[in-house]
Motif scaffolding. Sequence first.
Motif, PDB file in Angstrom:
ATOM      1  N   SER A   1       0.981  -1.034  -0.116  1.00  0.00           N
ATOM      2  CA  SER A   1       0.018   0.066   0.319  1.00  0.00           C
ATOM      3  C   SER A   1       0.927   1.129   0.174  1.00  0.00           C
ATOM      4  CB  SER A   1      -0.904  -0.214   1.581  1.00  0.00           C
ATOM      5  OG  SER A   1      -1.857   1.013   1.292  1.00  0.00           O
ATOM      6  N   ARG A   2       0.721   2.166  -0.857  1.00  0.00           N
ATOM      7  CA  ARG A   2       1.489   3.298  -1.251  1.00  0.00           C
ATOM      8  C   ARG A   2       1.561   4.290   0.048  1.00  0.00           C
ATOM      9  NH1 ARG A   2       0.761   6.989  -6.625  1.00  0.00           N
ATOM     10  NH2 ARG A   2      -1.280   6.612  -5.968  1.00  0.00           N
ATOM     11  N   LEU A   3       0.272   4.481   0.623  1.00  0.00           N
ATOM     12  CA  LEU A   3       0.076   5.862   1.450  1.00  0.00           C
ATOM     13  C   LEU A   3       0.015   5.372   2.757  1.00  0.00           C
ATOM     14  CD1 LEU A   3      -3.067   7.542  -0.320  1.00  0.00           C
ATOM     15  CD2 LEU A   3      -0.363   7.910  -0.593  1.00  0.00           C
ATOM     16  N   ARG A   4       0.041   4.163   3.395  1.00  0.00           N
ATOM     17  CA  ARG A   4      -0.099   3.935   4.717  1.00  0.00           C
ATOM     18  C   ARG A   4       0.763   2.754   4.887  1.00  0.00           C
ATOM     19  NH1 ARG A   4      -6.659   4.980   5.968  1.00  0.00           N
ATOM     20  NH2 ARG A   4      -6.412   7.454   5.122  1.00  0.00           N
TER      21      ARG A   4
ATOM     22  N   VAL B   1      -2.550  -7.407 -12.214  1.00  0.00           N
ATOM     23  CA  VAL B   1      -2.530  -6.232 -11.601  1.00  0.00           C
ATOM     24  C   VAL B   1      -0.976  -6.028 -11.156  1.00  0.00           C
ATOM     25  CG1 VAL B   1      -2.932  -4.779  -9.656  1.00  0.00           C
ATOM     26  CG2 VAL B   1      -4.860  -5.416 -10.787  1.00  0.00           C
ATOM     27  N   LEU B   2      -0.420  -7.288 -10.564  1.00  0.00           N
ATOM     28  CA  LEU B   2       0.869  -7.612 -10.077  1.00  0.00           C
ATOM     29  C   LEU B   2       1.963  -7.321 -11.092  1.00  0.00           C
ATOM     30  CD1 LEU B   2       0.634 -10.429  -7.594  1.00  0.00           C
ATOM     31  CD2 LEU B   2       0.419  -8.118  -7.073  1.00  0.00           C
ATOM     32  N   GLU B   3       1.689  -7.809 -12.272  1.00  0.00           N
ATOM     33  CA  GLU B   3       2.529  -7.504 -13.471  1.00  0.00           C
ATOM     34  C   GLU B   3       2.711  -6.121 -13.803  1.00  0.00           C
ATOM     35  OE1 GLU B   3       0.996 -10.239 -16.259  1.00  0.00           O
ATOM     36  OE2 GLU B   3       2.441 -11.785 -15.506  1.00  0.00           O
ATOM     37  N   PHE B   4       1.509  -5.550 -13.793  1.00  0.00           N
ATOM     38  CA  PHE B   4       1.394  -3.992 -13.834  1.00  0.00           C
ATOM     39  C   PHE B   4       2.131  -3.251 -13.062  1.00  0.00           C
ATOM     40  CE2 PHE B   4      -0.535   0.173 -12.815  1.00  0.00           C
ATOM     41  CZ  PHE B   4      -0.627   0.840 -14.213  1.00  0.00           C
ATOM     42  N   ASN B   5       2.252  -3.523 -11.758  1.00  0.00           N
ATOM     43  CA  ASN B   5       2.558  -2.958 -10.691  1.00  0.00           C
ATOM     44  C   ASN B   5       4.330  -3.128 -10.457  1.00  0.00           C
ATOM     45  OD1 ASN B   5       0.616  -1.782  -9.727  1.00  0.00           O
ATOM     46  ND2 ASN B   5       0.045  -3.216  -8.192  1.00  0.00           N
ATOM     47  N   MET B   6       4.777  -4.239 -11.355  1.00  0.00           N
ATOM     48  CA  MET B   6       5.938  -4.555 -11.115  1.00  0.00           C
ATOM     49  C   MET B   6       7.028  -3.716 -11.263  1.00  0.00           C
ATOM     50  SD  MET B   6       7.223  -7.695 -10.533  1.00  0.00           S
ATOM     51  CE  MET B   6       6.145  -8.646 -11.081  1.00  0.00           C
ATOM     52  N   PRO B   7       7.217  -2.757 -12.281  1.00  0.00           N
ATOM     53  CA  PRO B   7       8.064  -1.574 -12.136  1.00  0.00           C
ATOM     54  C   PRO B   7       8.401  -0.866 -11.062  1.00  0.00           C
ATOM     55  CG  PRO B   7       6.718  -1.328 -14.294  1.00  0.00           C
ATOM     56  CD  PRO B   7       6.033  -2.384 -13.318  1.00  0.00           C
ATOM     57  N   THR B   8       7.355  -0.689 -10.302  1.00  0.00           N
ATOM     58  CA  THR B   8       7.562   0.108  -9.080  1.00  0.00           C
ATOM     59  C   THR B   8       7.559  -0.680  -7.679  1.00  0.00           C
ATOM     60  OG1 THR B   8       5.148   0.524  -9.075  1.00  0.00           O
ATOM     61  CG2 THR B   8       6.450   2.285  -9.920  1.00  0.00           C
ATOM     62  N   ALA B   9       6.915  -1.962  -7.946  1.00  0.00           N
ATOM     63  CA  ALA B   9       6.837  -2.703  -6.623  1.00  0.00           C
ATOM     64  C   ALA B   9       7.780  -4.018  -6.379  1.00  0.00           C
ATOM     65  CB  ALA B   9       5.530  -2.848  -6.513  1.00  0.00           C
TER      66      ALA B   9
ATOM     67  N   PHE C   1      -4.852  -5.122   6.550  1.00  0.00           N
ATOM     68  CA  PHE C   1      -5.483  -3.869   5.262  1.00  0.00           C
ATOM     69  C   PHE C   1      -6.324  -2.959   6.350  1.00  0.00           C
ATOM     70  CE2 PHE C   1      -9.265  -6.515   4.659  1.00  0.00           C
ATOM     71  CZ  PHE C   1     -10.287  -5.715   4.409  1.00  0.00           C
ATOM     72  N   ALA C   2      -6.821  -3.139   7.208  1.00  0.00           N
ATOM     73  CA  ALA C   2      -7.233  -2.093   8.065  1.00  0.00           C
ATOM     74  C   ALA C   2      -6.179  -1.077   8.471  1.00  0.00           C
ATOM     75  CB  ALA C   2      -7.971  -2.847   9.478  1.00  0.00           C
ATOM     76  N   ASN C   3      -5.024  -1.443   8.407  1.00  0.00           N
ATOM     77  CA  ASN C   3      -4.042  -0.421   8.587  1.00  0.00           C
ATOM     78  C   ASN C   3      -3.321   0.213   7.412  1.00  0.00           C
ATOM     79  OD1 ASN C   3      -3.312  -0.236  12.006  1.00  0.00           O
ATOM     80  ND2 ASN C   3      -4.000  -2.340  11.401  1.00  0.00           N
ATOM     81  N   ALA C   4      -3.280  -0.697   6.590  1.00  0.00           N
ATOM     82  CA  ALA C   4      -2.570  -0.211   5.173  1.00  0.00           C
ATOM     83  C   ALA C   4      -3.741  -0.711   4.058  1.00  0.00           C
ATOM     84  CB  ALA C   4      -1.424  -0.650   5.013  1.00  0.00           C
ATOM     85  N   PRO C   5      -4.529   0.292   3.396  1.00  0.00           N
ATOM     86  CA  PRO C   5      -5.645  -0.057   2.575  1.00  0.00           C
ATOM     87  C   PRO C   5      -5.128  -0.971   1.280  1.00  0.00           C
ATOM     88  CG  PRO C   5      -5.966   1.972   3.541  1.00  0.00           C
ATOM     89  CD  PRO C   5      -4.488   1.644   3.814  1.00  0.00           C
ATOM     90  N   VAL C   6      -6.222  -1.633   0.993  1.00  0.00           N
ATOM     91  CA  VAL C   6      -6.154  -2.307  -0.372  1.00  0.00           C
ATOM     92  C   VAL C   6      -6.034  -1.343  -1.785  1.00  0.00           C
ATOM     93  CG1 VAL C   6      -6.769  -4.492   0.394  1.00  0.00           C
ATOM     94  CG2 VAL C   6      -8.622  -2.902  -0.477  1.00  0.00           C
ATOM     95  N   ALA C   7      -5.786  -1.806  -2.852  1.00  0.00           N
ATOM     96  CA  ALA C   7      -5.406  -1.043  -3.821  1.00  0.00           C
ATOM     97  C   ALA C   7      -6.273  -1.384  -5.092  1.00  0.00           C
ATOM     98  CB  ALA C   7      -4.063  -0.781  -4.190  1.00  0.00           C
TER      99      ALA C   7
ATOM    100  N   ASN D   1      -2.558   2.370  -4.701  1.00  0.00           N
ATOM    101  CA  ASN D   1      -1.585   1.208  -5.565  1.00  0.00           C
ATOM    102  C   ASN D   1      -0.290   1.626  -5.406  1.00  0.00           C
ATOM    103  OD1 ASN D   1      -2.105  -1.041  -7.147  1.00  0.00           O
ATOM    104  ND2 ASN D   1      -1.303   0.145  -8.625  1.00  0.00           N
ATOM    105  N   PRO D   2       0.817   0.886  -5.484  1.00  0.00           N
ATOM    106  CA  PRO D   2       2.150   1.531  -5.802  1.00  0.00           C
ATOM    107  C   PRO D   2       2.387   2.106  -7.044  1.00  0.00           C
ATOM    108  CG  PRO D   2       1.968  -1.256  -5.686  1.00  0.00           C
ATOM    109  CD  PRO D   2       0.613  -0.467  -5.368  1.00  0.00           C
ATOM    110  N   ARG D   3       1.544   1.668  -8.080  1.00  0.00           N
ATOM    111  CA  ARG D   3       1.846   2.332  -9.250  1.00  0.00           C
ATOM    112  C   ARG D   3       0.510   3.126  -9.784  1.00  0.00           C
ATOM    113  NH1 ARG D   3       3.393  -0.503 -15.314  1.00  0.00           N
ATOM    114  NH2 ARG D   3       3.512   1.490 -16.596  1.00  0.00           N
ATOM    115  N   GLU D   4       0.368   4.318 -10.224  1.00  0.00           N
ATOM    116  CA  GLU D   4      -0.674   5.232 -10.564  1.00  0.00           C
ATOM    117  C   GLU D   4      -1.356   4.272 -11.570  1.00  0.00           C
ATOM    118  OE1 GLU D   4      -2.014   9.395 -12.223  1.00  0.00           O
ATOM    119  OE2 GLU D   4      -0.120   9.328 -11.461  1.00  0.00           O
ATOM    120  N   VAL D   5      -2.745   4.331 -11.426  1.00  0.00           N
ATOM    121  CA  VAL D   5      -3.447   3.705 -12.597  1.00  0.00           C
ATOM    122  C   VAL D   5      -4.509   4.434 -13.247  1.00  0.00           C
ATOM    123  CG1 VAL D   5      -5.275   1.620 -13.209  1.00  0.00           C
ATOM    124  CG2 VAL D   5      -3.419   1.430 -11.090  1.00  0.00           C
ATOM    125  N   GLY D   6      -4.250   4.931 -14.526  1.00  0.00           N
ATOM    126  CA  GLY D   6      -5.275   5.449 -15.238  1.00  0.00           C
ATOM    127  C   GLY D   6      -6.206   4.602 -16.151  1.00  0.00           C
ATOM    128  N   HIS D   7      -7.270   5.228 -16.821  1.00  0.00           N
ATOM    129  CA  HIS D   7      -8.099   4.500 -17.524  1.00  0.00           C
ATOM    130  C   HIS D   7      -7.553   3.594 -18.579  1.00  0.00           C
ATOM    131  CE1 HIS D   7     -10.773   3.796 -21.078  1.00  0.00           C
ATOM    132  NE2 HIS D   7     -11.656   3.709 -20.237  1.00  0.00           N
TER     133      HIS D   7
END
Length: 198
Positions: free
Chosen positions: A16-19, A100-108, A66-72, A178-184
Amino acid sequence: MTGIDAMVHAIEAYTSRLRKNPLSDNLAREALQLLGGNIHTAVHRGGDRDARGAMLLGACLAGQAFANAPVAAVHALAYPLGGHYHLPHGLTNSLVLPAVLEFNMPTAWELYAELAAIVAPAAQGSGEARAAALVQALRELIAAIGLPATLQQAGVAEQDLELLARDAMQQQRLLVNNPREVGHDDALAIYRAAWGAL
C-alpha cells in the motif's frame, strides 16, 4: 475464493502506497505465511481442521493488515466485475490479481521479491526474477485450487472491458493506495491481460 481474497488483502496491505507501516507489514507477512501454506490443503481436504484453522487465523491477520494499510488496484478492478457479472468477490480478486501485479512490477518489484520468500521460497536470482516468481506461483496456486484463470473463462465478454475500466476509475479511494498510478488506459490494459491470460 475467500482464501485468495485474504491473500490479496495481505499482498495489497504490504504494498500500500500511502499507509504502509511496520505493523501492517508484520501482519501481512504472517497472514501470507499461514494462507499460502494451507490453502491447498484446506481446499482439497476440507476436513483438515489444522489447515482450516490456519486459514481462519491468516484471514484475520490479513484483515488487520489492510485495516492499517488499505487495499488497492486489485480490489478496485475486482469491484466492477462483481457489480456487472455478479461474480463472487474472492473470484474477482483472483481473476485480476496476476495482471495487476505484473502492471505494478516496475515500482513494486522489490516488495514483491520480499513476498516471494513466503509464497515461492525456492525462487532465486535477481529481485526482479523473484518478483516474477511470486506472480507465477500465484497463477499456479489459482489453477491448483480450481479457479478460472481468465476473465474469458469466467464468462466476461470482451466488449465489456471498456465499461469495466470506466467503472474501475470510480474507485479512487482504493486506486490512490496502489504502488503505481492507474489511469483508464492502464485499467483497460490490465483487464485485457486478465481476459486473455494463459
